[in-house]
Motif scaffolding. Structure first.
Motif, PDB file in Angstrom:
ATOM      1  N   ARG A  27       0.802  -1.223   0.000  1.00 32.50           N
ATOM      2  CA  ARG A  27       0.000   0.000   0.000  1.00 32.50           C
ATOM      3  C   ARG A  27       0.837   1.276   0.000  1.00 32.50           C
ATOM      4  O   ARG A  27       0.345   2.326  -0.403  1.00 32.50           O
ATOM      5  N   PHE A  28       2.071   1.237   0.448  1.00 30.31           N
ATOM      6  CA  PHE A  28       2.881   2.447   0.595  1.00 30.31           C
ATOM      7  C   PHE A  28       4.012   2.441  -0.439  1.00 30.31           C
ATOM      8  O   PHE A  28       4.733   1.439  -0.585  1.00 30.31           O
ATOM      9  N   PHE A  29       4.174   3.584  -1.114  1.00 28.40           N
ATOM     10  CA  PHE A  29       5.184   3.723  -2.169  1.00 28.40           C
ATOM     11  C   PHE A  29       5.905   5.055  -2.004  1.00 28.40           C
ATOM     12  O   PHE A  29       5.341   6.036  -1.496  1.00 28.40           O
ATOM     13  N   VAL A  30       7.178   5.070  -2.456  1.00 30.82           N
ATOM     14  CA  VAL A  30       8.014   6.263  -2.379  1.00 30.82           C
ATOM     15  C   VAL A  30       8.379   6.692  -3.790  1.00 30.82           C
ATOM     16  O   VAL A  30       8.913   5.897  -4.569  1.00 30.82           O
ATOM     17  N   ALA A  31       8.069   7.941  -4.122  1.00 29.23           N
ATOM     18  CA  ALA A  31       8.400   8.523  -5.429  1.00 29.23           C
ATOM     19  C   ALA A  31       9.568   9.486  -5.257  1.00 29.23           C
ATOM     20  O   ALA A  31       9.508  10.395  -4.429  1.00 29.23           O
ATOM     21  N   LYS A  32      10.640   9.313  -6.066  1.00 34.13           N
ATOM     22  CA  LYS A  32      11.843  10.146  -5.990  1.00 34.13           C
ATOM     23  C   LYS A  32      12.090  10.819  -7.333  1.00 34.13           C
ATOM     24  O   LYS A  32      11.868  10.222  -8.392  1.00 34.13           O
ATOM     25  N   ARG A  33      12.565  12.054  -7.280  1.00 28.74           N
ATOM     26  CA  ARG A  33      13.009  12.751  -8.493  1.00 28.74           C
ATOM     27  C   ARG A  33      14.433  12.329  -8.836  1.00 28.74           C
ATOM     28  O   ARG A  33      15.264  12.125  -7.949  1.00 28.74           O
ATOM     29  N   LYS A  34      14.700  12.227 -10.118  1.00 27.28           N
ATOM     30  CA  LYS A  34      16.042  11.835 -10.548  1.00 27.28           C
ATOM     31  C   LYS A  34      17.044  12.975 -10.444  1.00 27.28           C
ATOM     32  O   LYS A  34      18.243  12.741 -10.292  1.00 27.28           O
ATOM     33  N   ASP A  35      16.558  14.219 -10.498  1.00 32.29           N
ATOM     34  CA  ASP A  35      17.467  15.378 -10.511  1.00 32.29           C
ATOM     35  C   ASP A  35      17.156  16.382  -9.405  1.00 32.29           C
ATOM     36  O   ASP A  35      17.402  17.580  -9.559  1.00 32.29           O
ATOM     37  N   GLY A  36      16.592  15.939  -8.308  1.00 32.58           N
ATOM     38  CA  GLY A  36      16.294  16.893  -7.235  1.00 32.58           C
ATOM     39  C   GLY A  36      15.267  16.338  -6.274  1.00 32.58           C
ATOM     40  O   GLY A  36      15.149  15.122  -6.082  1.00 32.58           O
ATOM     41  N   ALA A  37      14.518  17.273  -5.650  1.00 34.12           N
ATOM     42  CA  ALA A  37      13.509  16.904  -4.664  1.00 34.12           C
ATOM     43  C   ALA A  37      12.182  17.546  -5.030  1.00 34.12           C
ATOM     44  O   ALA A  37      12.102  18.406  -5.921  1.00 34.12           O
ATOM     45  N   LYS A  62       4.613  14.912   1.516  1.00 39.19           N
ATOM     46  CA  LYS A  62       5.995  15.277   1.203  1.00 39.19           C
ATOM     47  C   LYS A  62       6.866  15.006   2.421  1.00 39.19           C
ATOM     48  O   LYS A  62       6.610  15.515   3.515  1.00 39.19           O
ATOM     49  N   CYS A  63       7.887  14.190   2.249  1.00 33.20           N
ATOM     50  CA  CYS A  63       8.796  13.853   3.344  1.00 33.20           C
ATOM     51  C   CYS A  63       9.847  14.947   3.510  1.00 33.20           C
ATOM     52  O   CYS A  63      10.004  15.825   2.656  1.00 33.20           O
ATOM     53  N   LYS A  64      10.576  14.898   4.617  1.00 29.73           N
ATOM     54  CA  LYS A  64      11.606  15.898   4.871  1.00 29.73           C
ATOM     55  C   LYS A  64      12.772  15.804   3.893  1.00 29.73           C
ATOM     56  O   LYS A  64      13.434  16.796   3.618  1.00 29.73           O
ATOM     57  N   ASN A  65      13.020  14.598   3.375  1.00 29.21           N
ATOM     58  CA  ASN A  65      14.119  14.431   2.418  1.00 29.21           C
ATOM     59  C   ASN A  65      13.739  14.803   0.993  1.00 29.21           C
ATOM     60  O   ASN A  65      14.535  14.652   0.078  1.00 29.21           O
ATOM     61  N   GLY A  66      12.512  15.299   0.780  1.00 31.79           N
ATOM     62  CA  GLY A  66      12.093  15.743  -0.546  1.00 31.79           C
ATOM     63  C   GLY A  66      11.391  14.702  -1.376  1.00 31.79           C
ATOM     64  O   GLY A  66      11.042  14.984  -2.535  1.00 31.79           O
ATOM     65  N   ASN A  67      11.140  13.513  -0.855  1.00 29.26           N
ATOM     66  CA  ASN A  67      10.439  12.470  -1.592  1.00 29.26           C
ATOM     67  C   ASN A  67       8.946  12.515  -1.276  1.00 29.26           C
ATOM     68  O   ASN A  67       8.499  13.204  -0.353  1.00 29.26           O
ATOM     69  N   LEU A  68       8.182  11.743  -2.044  1.00 22.86           N
ATOM     70  CA  LEU A  68       6.741  11.650  -1.859  1.00 22.86           C
ATOM     71  C   LEU A  68       6.396  10.276  -1.287  1.00 22.86           C
ATOM     72  O   LEU A  68       6.857   9.252  -1.800  1.00 22.86           O
ATOM     73  N   LEU A  69       5.576  10.257  -0.246  1.00 21.71           N
ATOM     74  CA  LEU A  69       5.060   9.024   0.327  1.00 21.71           C
ATOM     75  C   LEU A  69       3.597   8.914  -0.083  1.00 21.71           C
ATOM     76  O   LEU A  69       2.763   9.737   0.309  1.00 21.71           O
ATOM     77  N   ILE A  70       3.281   7.885  -0.864  1.00 20.18           N
ATOM     78  CA  ILE A  70       1.945   7.723  -1.446  1.00 20.18           C
ATOM     79  C   ILE A  70       1.341   6.427  -0.911  1.00 20.18           C
ATOM     80  O   ILE A  70       1.988   5.373  -0.941  1.00 20.18           O
ATOM     81  N   GLU A  71       0.094   6.511  -0.448  1.00 25.65           N
ATOM     82  CA  GLU A  71      -0.647   5.332   0.004  1.00 25.65           C
ATOM     83  C   GLU A  71      -1.845   5.123  -0.905  1.00 25.65           C
ATOM     84  O   GLU A  71      -2.643   6.050  -1.121  1.00 25.65           O
ATOM     85  N   VAL A  72      -1.989   3.925  -1.444  1.00 29.58           N
ATOM     86  CA  VAL A  72      -3.038   3.619  -2.416  1.00 29.58           C
ATOM     87  C   VAL A  72      -4.160   2.843  -1.742  1.00 29.58           C
ATOM     88  O   VAL A  72      -4.017   2.347  -0.617  1.00 29.58           O
ATOM     89  N   TRP A  73      -5.274   2.731  -2.476  1.00 23.51           N
ATOM     90  CA  TRP A  73      -6.451   2.048  -1.954  1.00 23.51           C
ATOM     91  C   TRP A  73      -6.504   0.569  -2.353  1.00 23.51           C
ATOM     92  O   TRP A  73      -6.903  -0.262  -1.554  1.00 23.51           O
ATOM     93  N   SER A  74      -6.152   0.260  -3.609  1.00 27.52           N
ATOM     94  CA  SER A  74      -6.384  -1.077  -4.153  1.00 27.52           C
ATOM     95  C   SER A  74      -5.124  -1.621  -4.801  1.00 27.52           C
ATOM     96  O   SER A  74      -4.116  -0.908  -4.984  1.00 27.52           O
TER      97      SER A  74
END
Length: 397
Positions: A27-37, A62-74
């Motif tokens: 259910r939990f995923f982390v999205a990171k930018r390749k060239d920044g935050a 938005k996390c403190k390190n600049g990444n995205l924490l995404i929680e999905v439903w299905s």
């Protein structure tokens, strides 16, 4: 139970495999930018991109390190978000969260006590188990294995049971021990985040190690005669209860601490004061009901002049003690007369308008203070505060 659950020899058939009963997706995923935050990226742009590729998800942070924490439903959203490569003009990489998608449970089976952890893990690989660890106890300086096993699942929540060989083992939540710093012996942080001085876990004194300590045990947290790592410490039990609420109710650590603190009784505050929301001042020794009555200006009986039938005021003075001693028969006779001087001091009646004979709450301040002292019961805390105040006034004089 029907005949389908019976084997040919008449015994019960085993239940359905736990793998088919409990299937939980990530259910939990982390999205990171390749060239920044993502700190400077617009939240509207992020929401529109996720909505177009995945749909309405459960939460985005938005996390403190600049990444995205995404929680999905299905499970369909979990598969779609793994395929995302861009958010607007920014290239991204999406991966499942390492710790939030994992859970730990405990099983207890005496028939597995002689089996190794690697053999048990090999048998549980098809049931989303990624690690197995046996709980050991220390007795007489030796570590002895127990029948309890900690299973780490590649799932956000633990299943109800797992199957090992022909055994169907029920799984219960694993509640870890409170986090204690091995440097300062305080709870809630580790050695890497500690800024205090080194303290002994046995006697709480600095400058030596607990393994070579021969001093009298003294806990640094509660100042009792036990080491800081003792499970009888009230602080250890309090932190353990927070961990229990956090795991069982699936809430963050701060919220779990608030729940435990709210239901823990506070010293010096009674249950009735908490339910009513009223605190009595120990310095004034006056109840809230009395304070509300003091706001009303009530004239004394001596200030209220009796009125005759002719409408003229009478200057006759009245003594409160004599009025209390008058009999009811005398009052009845004098009420029929033109004077109302010997009436009950707590009431005054308008003789001119008989229809408006409504008693008014007019009492003397001294009588009101006597009533307050008679009806209000002084507590031990109030008595202690009063004696301290008197002692302070004597010292000042």
């Amino acid at each position: 139970m029907g005949p389908r659950n019976l084997a040919p020899n008449g015994e019960m058939r085993p239940s359905i495999s736990p793998v088919k009963e409990h299937h939980v997706f990530e259910r939990f995923f982390v999205a990171k930018r390749k060239d920044g935050a993502f700190n400077a990226v617009s939240a509207i742009l992020i929401h529109k991109a996720i909505l177009a590729n995945v749909g309405e998800v459960k939460s985005v942070k938005k996390c403190k390190n600049g990444n995205l924490l995404i929680e999905v439903w299905s499970q369909q959203q979990a598969a779609s978000i793994m395929k995302m490569e861009r958010i607007g003009k920014y290239e991204i990489t999406v991966a499942a969260h390492t710790s939030l998608n994992q859970s730990r449970g405990v099983i207890s089976e005496s028939q597995l006590q002689n089996d190794t952890e690697s053999d048990i893990l090999e048998d549980l690989k098809g049931q989303n188990v990624i690690a197995v660890r046996r709980i050991t106890v220390k007795r007489d300086g030796q570590l002895l294995p127990t029948k309890n096993l900690i299973l780490t699942f590649r799932l956000p929540s633990i299943p109800k049971s797992v199957r090992i060989a022909y055994l169907n083992c029920s799984v219960r939540p694993y509640i870890p021990n409170p986090l204690r710093c091995f440097k300062c012996q305080r709870f809630g942080h580790t050695v890497q985040a500690c800024r205090s001085i080194q303290s002994c876990a046995r006697c709480s004194l600095p400058g030596h190690d607990s393994q070579t300590c021969s001093e009298t045990p003294c806990c640094i947290n509660c100042k009792s005669d036990h080491p800081a790592y003792s499970k009888t410490c009230p602080h250890w039990k309090f932190e353990k209860e927070i961990q229990t609420v956090k795991i069982k109710q699936n809430v963050p650590f701060k919220e779990a601490r608030k729940i435990v603190m709210d239901r823990t009784p506070r010293v010096g505050v009674s249950y009735s004061a908490i339910t009513k929301g009223i605190m009595v001042s120990s310095s004034t020794q006056i109840s809230p009901e009395t304070q509300s009555q003091e706001k009303i200006n009530i004239p004394t009986p001596s200030q209220t002049k009796p009125i005759s039938q002719n409408g003229k005021y009478m200057d006759k003075t009245r003594d409160n003690n004599r009025q209390d001693q008058t009999s009811s028969s005398k009052l009845n006779k004098e009420q029929r007369s033109t004077s109302v001087s010997n009436m009950d001091p707590s009431t005054s009646v308008n003789i001119i308008n008989p229809s408006s004979r409504i008693p008014t709450p007019k009492t003397d301040k001294k009588e009101k203070h006597k009533k307050t002292q008679n009806t209000f019961k002084e507590t031990k805390a109030m008595k202690k505060a009063r004696l301290q105040l008197q002692k302070k006034n004597l010292d000042e004089k």
